[in-house]
Every structure is written in structure tokens, then in C-alpha cells.
Enzyme design. Structure first.
Site, PDB file in Angstrom:
ATOM      1  N   LYS A   1       0.830  -1.204   0.000  1.00 45.42           N
ATOM      2  CA  LYS A   1       0.000   0.000   0.000  1.00 45.42           C
ATOM      3  C   LYS A   1       0.862   1.251   0.000  1.00 45.42           C
ATOM      4  CE  LYS A   1      -3.581  -0.851   2.995  1.00 45.42           C
ATOM      5  NZ  LYS A   1      -4.538  -0.396   3.969  1.00 45.42           N
TER       6      LYS A   1
HETATM    7  N1  GLU Z   1      -6.032   0.028   9.931  1.00 50.15           N
HETATM    8  C1  GLU Z   1      -5.686  -1.162   9.247  1.00 50.15           C
HETATM    9  C2  GLU Z   1      -5.073  -0.807   7.909  1.00 50.15           C
HETATM   10  O1  GLU Z   1      -5.251   0.290   7.444  1.00 50.15           O
HETATM   11  C3  GLU Z   1      -6.957  -1.944   9.007  1.00 50.15           C
HETATM   12  C4  GLU Z   1      -6.809  -3.383   8.998  1.00 50.15           C
HETATM   13  C5  GLU Z   1      -8.185  -3.999   9.261  1.00 50.15           C
HETATM   14  O2  GLU Z   1      -9.059  -3.899   8.402  1.00 50.15           O
HETATM   15  O3  GLU Z   1      -8.381  -4.548  10.328  1.00 50.15           O
HETATM   16  O4  GLU Z   1      -4.409  -1.623   7.340  1.00 50.15           O
END
Ligand code: GLU
Length: 493
Positions: free
Chosen positions: A257
Site C-alpha cells: 500500500k
Molecule cells: N487500519 C488497518 C489498515 O489500514 C486496518 C486493517 C483492518 O481492516 O483490520 O491496514
């Protein structure tokens, strides 16, 4: 058979631009919730204050709405399980951290960062995986409680069982068995009182009554920890679904990402905020990302409503999905063809406006049948149909010269064509094509030479929608004016 309504959540961290990986989770969450008559919620995981980027949260709200994936509960719309921003839920995590300390599943850790760093270095030297050395795990609970009461700085760590295994069940991958000695005593609560992802997500998923956790497979590594925490609380586990990884467009290597190198290259992006500018439609994007990780037939053109009908987490797949921008083009172009003329017109207008072109609505409706089939992205409407809204066009002189002919011969063709066209009361397909074809025949030249000159003269470009239909929309006066202009240009060469 009645299906239990699912409560799903997309839980992005506002640490950068909204990525298509977030859009994919949101789409599947949305589909599962709609399919089962449940709810899909947006939770903002903003506990890593150092990485929070201003504006990122708004980008998530806007991106999800633009995609048509409106959540049922979220920070900007509220809901009965709120607040939906983790920084507004500190006391909840502190409470639950204490519950774990009290039931013996966690302990306060007073180790200073330089001690931790030193042990880490030593472990690396010994070629061990870095892990907490357990100094504070050995403290007696009343000693630890005394130090906390004295105001010493501390974190809270999970007391990972040292023996045995953790069996974590992923819906797509089955049981994942990990030896507990491989697992670390992870930090649950940081010394600033904010939780780490591990505690916050488990607590929130429970408090928000989430039934299905769909998330990226980057969380598989700490999945056994999450399962341990849920069990330490004695809570029911959600169904865990770790989605397939994205591969780079080359097919080689994982797309992280944080990897922004393929963003905005060659008219493509992995960020949702760019998609509208690049001319992609929410329908095209949703179709594209739906099939990256979901085993409905490849190349299937599918609307969101049809997706809801067909969706099942059982048909999600764990195999990696390569980002294929050519497929995005294909889905986008196909959805453009499926739109009603009125809908497409409304979507094209902003692209003309962006170019400073004043759009006449009647003209726009008339040109849609002429350009629709050629549009891959919405902004293609400029290259295929910008000339319809320009007062004048400025053809490049060399483009007015037909292949195999010189400027003088081309000027002669332009003059003759002008004569033929100006003799007509009306210029349209039925009136203009027969005399122009007769001229081609009598001239002994080929059709592309003659029609090519007229095309460049009236549209200003070598590639255009069908010539006579386009001339009809442009109108007699403007066509004749543009033909005169072309003659002049050619005469000056
Ligand atoms: N805050 C996490 C991320 O952005 C989310 C992961 C989840 O969906 O639990 O990767």
C-alpha cells in the site's frame, strides 16, 4: 434458509492517499452487508499519531461516496456504536487493557526504549528474530501494580503462552497453526495511553458487533495474536477473511500500500482520488476490483446490484491478484457503453468544463451516439469530441495535406469540397455524402485523400467520429467557415 445479517467494517488508517486495496475491502464489506441485510461501517484507525496525514480522512469519506459505497455508520454520520474514530475511544482500550492485566493475559512493561533497542540489536547479532526478552513478564503483579501507581511510564504487553500452538481459522485458508514460542509478547497499549492496532481492532470489532473481518493479508502474521486476544477476553470470534495480495502490474512482487511508484503512471493510478480526473467511472473501478480476489468469471461485466445478488465470501479467493490496468480500461469502456445517454452526458460535462469548453446540452446529447463507442475513459470525450464545442479549430497545416499529394493539390480539393458543400442548404449525412462521393469518383483520387482533408478542416484532427454526422452537429455555417479557413491555410504553404 435465513441468513444472519452481517456487520462488516472497513477500517483504514488515515496515513496516506486512499488506495484501491481499501476500496476492495470496502466493496466486499458493502456487498456482504447488503446481501445479508446487515450493516457496513467505516472506522478510522488513527492511533498512530506520527503517521496520520491531514486530509487523509476526508479523502476516505469522499472516495467511498464517489465509489457509491456509502457506509451505514461512520465518523461523519454517527451511529449507535460510535465514536468511530479510534483516538476518541482511548478510555475504552485502557479499560480493556486493564481487564487483560487483571485476568493474567497481559502485563505492564516498564522497559525503557534504549533497553529494548539494545536487546533487539543483540538478538539480531545472534541471528534471532527480534522479540521482547520478558524482563517485565517476570515481575510479581503487586510489584507491577505498585510501579504503575507510582506513575512510572509503561506499556501493556500481551502475555503470549510460551508452550503449545495457536490455531487460527481463516475462512479462505483454513486452520493456520502457529507454535506459540514463535510469537512475541506484543505491545497492546503504548506509553502514551493509545492502543496498538492489535488491541484496538479486536476491542472495536467486539464492541461494534462485527461478524466478519475482511482485511488485507498483511495481517496474517499477527493473526494468531489477534485470535489469542479475543480468546483471552472470552469473546466470540468473528469470521476472519484475509484477502488475496495484490501483485504489481508486472505480476512480479507484492504491491504494498505504501508503494506509490505505480501511481499516476501512463494515465493510471492506484489511488482512488486520481480516478475521476483520469476519467474512470465508479462502475468500472468497482467491477475491476470486484474481480481481483473474487472468483466470479473473469471478464464478467457486472453492476453493483448484480454483485450483491451473487456475492458470497465462499467464492472469494486467496490467490494473488495482479493489478491489470488494461482490464480496468475494458471494464470502464464497457460501463460507459451501458450508461443512458442522459447519464453519460451529465458525466462528460465536467471534463469539457475542465478544458474551458462551454457545452451546449442539446449538442452534447447529439454527439453521444457518435463518440460513446470510442470512449475508454470519460476524458476521451475531449480528444474525440472537443471540437464540437469550439468556435474555431486550428488544423495543423501539414495534416491538411493528403497522403501522396502536395499543398497545392490539397488546396484544390479543399476549394472544390467547399463549393460542393456551400451549394447545399443543409449539411447532413443524407445531403452531403452523395455529392462528396460523386466528387471522389470523378476525381480519380481515393476517398481517404478527399474525406481526410475535409475531416481535418472541420474537426481540426485526423481522427474523429463519422464525418458527415459530425458536420451535421457542427452546422452548415461553421463547417463552411472552417473549410474556408483550411483553404487559406493550404494556400499559404
Ligand atoms: N487500519 C488497518 C489498515 O489500514 C486496518 C486493517 C483492518 O481492516 O483490520 O491496514
Amino acid at each position: 434458509m435465513s441468513i444472519k445479517p452481517a456487520r462488516t467494517r472497513v477500517a483504514p488508517s488515515p496515513t496516506g492517499h486512499m488506495h484501491l486495496a481499501t476500496a476492495r475491502v470496502a466493496l466486499y464489506d458493502y456487498l456482504l452487508a447488503r446481501k445479508t441485510g446487515g450493516q457496513y461501517i467505516l472506522r478510522i484507525e488513527d492511533t498512530d499519531l506520527k503517521r496520520t496525514v491531514p486530509g487523509a480522512e476526508q479523502e476516505i469519506f469522499d472516495g467511498l461516496r464517489w465509489l457509491g459505497l456509502q457506509y451505514d455508520e461512520g465518523p461523519d454520520i454517527g451511529g449507535k456504536y460510535g465514536p468511530y474514530r479510534q483516538t476518541e475511544r482511548r478510555e475504552i482500550y485502557q479499560h480493556y487493557a486493564k481487564v487483560l492485566i487483571d485476568n493474567g493475559s497481559a502485563y505492564p512493561c516498564f522497559c525503557a526504549p534504549d533497553h529494548l533497542e539494545k536487546t533487539r540489536q543483540e538478538q539480531m547479532k545472534r541471528k534471532e528474530n527480534p522479540h521482547y526478552d520478558g524482563t517485565c513478564r517476570a515481575l510479581a503483579p503487586d510489584e507491577a501494580a505498585r510501579r504503575v501507581a507510582n506513575g512510572e511510564k509503561y506499556t501493556v504487553r500481551y502475555k503470549m503462552p510460551r508452550d503449545g500452538v495457536t490455531i487460527a481459522h481463516d475462512h479462505l485458508r483454513g486452520d493456520i497453526v502457529t507454535e506459540n514460542k514463535q510469537l512475541n509478547d506484543y505491545v497492546l497499549l503504548k506509553s502514551d495511553g493509545l492502543p496498538t492496532y492489535h488491541l484496538a481492532s479486536v476491542v472495536d470489532d467486539h464492541e461494534m458487533e462485527i461478524t466478519h473481518v475482511l482485511r488485507g493479508s498483511e495481517w496474517l502474521g499477527t493473526f494468531p495474536l489477534h485470535v489469542n486476544i479475543v480468546r483471552a477476553f472470552g469473546w466470540e470470534e468473528p469470521t476472519w477473511v484475509h484477502l488475496s495480495v495484490f501483485l504489481k502490474p508486472s505480476g512480479k512482487g507484492k504491491l504494498s500500500k505504501r508503494d506509490t511508484t505505480i501511481a499516476m503512471t501512463d494515465g493510471y493510478s492506484v489511488f482512488i482520488k486520481d480516478m475521476n480526473d483520469l476519467g474512470f467511472t465508479p462502475e468500472g473501478i468497482n467491477n475491476w476490483i470486484a474481480l481481483m480476489g473474487w472468483g466470479v468469471a473473469e471478464d464478467d461485466i457486472i453492476t453493483t446490484d448484480q454483485m450483491i445478488e451473487r456475492f458470497s465470501i465462499d467464492s472469494l479467493t486467496a490467490s494473488p491478484a495482479a493489478i491489470n490496468f488494461q482490464k480496468l480500461d475494458h471494464f470502464n469502456a464497457t460501463h460507459i457503453r451501458l450508461m443512458t445517454t442522459g447519464d453519460l452526458a451529465a458525466r462528460l460535462k465536467p471534463y469539457y468544463a475542465r478544458e474551458g469548453l462551454d457545452v451546449d446540452d442539446d449538442v452534447l446529447l447529439k454527439i453521444i451516439p457518435l463518440i460513446r463507442e470510442r470512449l475508454v475513459t470519460l476524458d476521451d470525450c475531449i480528444s474525440f469530441g472537443g471540437f464540437f464545442f469550439k468556435e474555431n479549430v486550428t488544423p495543423a497545416p501539414e495534416e491538411l495535406i493528403a497522403k501522396g499529394l502536395d499543398a497545392k493539390q490539397s488546396a484544390e480539393i479543399a476549394r472544390k469540397s467547399y463549393e460542393i458543400l456551400s451549394a447545399l442548404d443543409n449539411i447532413n449525412h443524407a445531403t452531403a455524402e452523395p455529392p462528396m462521393r460523386a466528387y471522389v469518383e470523378s476525381s480519380g483520387l481515393n476517398i481517404n485523400q478527399i474525406f481526410g482533408i475535409v475531416r481535418v478542416a472541420v474537426t481540426g484532427q485526423k481522427v474523429s467520429p463519422p464525418l458527415f454526422e459530425s458536420m451535421e452537429v457542427i452546422g452548415r455555417e461553421k463547417c463552411l467557415q472552417r473549410m474556408r479557413n483550411a483553404v487559406e491555410i493550404l494556400e499559404k504553404i
